[in-house]
Design a protein around this motif. Structure first.
Motif, short mmCIF file in Angstrom:
data_model
loop_
_atom_site.label_atom_id
_atom_site.label_comp_id
_atom_site.label_asym_id
_atom_site.label_seq_id
_atom_site.Cartn_x
_atom_site.Cartn_y
_atom_site.Cartn_z
N THR A 66 14.56 -6.81 6.76
CA THR A 66 15.82 -6.50 6.28
C THR A 66 15.66 -4.92 5.24
OG1 THR A 66 14.28 -6.81 3.15
CG2 THR A 66 15.26 -9.33 5.00
N ASP A 67 15.15 -3.66 5.65
CA ASP A 67 14.84 -2.60 5.43
C ASP A 67 15.21 -2.71 4.24
OD1 ASP A 67 15.20 -0.15 5.54
OD2 ASP A 67 17.37 -0.22 5.70
N ASN A 68 14.25 -3.31 3.18
CA ASN A 68 13.53 -3.31 1.99
C ASN A 68 14.77 -3.67 0.79
OD1 ASN A 68 10.94 -2.74 1.86
ND2 ASN A 68 11.94 -0.96 2.55
N ARG A 69 15.80 -5.04 1.58
CA ARG A 69 17.07 -4.76 0.76
C ARG A 69 16.64 -6.77 -0.19
NH1 ARG A 69 20.41 -9.49 2.09
NH2 ARG A 69 19.41 -9.35 4.20
#
Length: 105
Positions: free
Chosen positions: A37-40
């Motif tokens: 989640t690309d760090n989301r």
């Protein structure tokens, strides 16, 4: 009226189940979710292990092996169906958003 358990999924629930398309352990999931989640989205270990226990109780996942304290899990047919239902719900929401705002410039 009480909410039916797992009738909708939180992001943490959704991504935990998504990770379990392939067998993995809790530590793998803790690493995979931020990566995918690309760090989301992040999940705490307490939340994750509570979810894993609840998912096992509801036959959404099953334990595949235990090595000391390390347990591995995989998605079941029931879990896949619930994940698919949630995906369809999210897609419907996105389509409704697009329809509602389609004329806005």
């Amino acid at each position: 009226m009480a909410r039916i358990k797992f009738s909708t999924l939180t992001e943490q629930m959704f991504y935990t189940l998504l990770c379990l398309k392939e067998e993995c352990c809790g530590m793998d999931i803790l690493d995979k979710i931020p990566e995918m989640t690309d760090n989301r989205v992040n999940i705490g270990s307490g939340t994750l292990y509570t979810l894993l226990e609840q998912f096992c109780e509801c036959d959404m996942i099953r334990e595949t092996k235990t090595e000391g304290r390390r347990r591995s899990y995989i998605l079941t047919k029931t879990g896949r169906e619930i994940l698919e239902k949630e995906y369809m719900r999210i897609c419907a929401q996105a389509e409704e958003y697009r329809r509602f705002f389609s004329g806005d410039k």
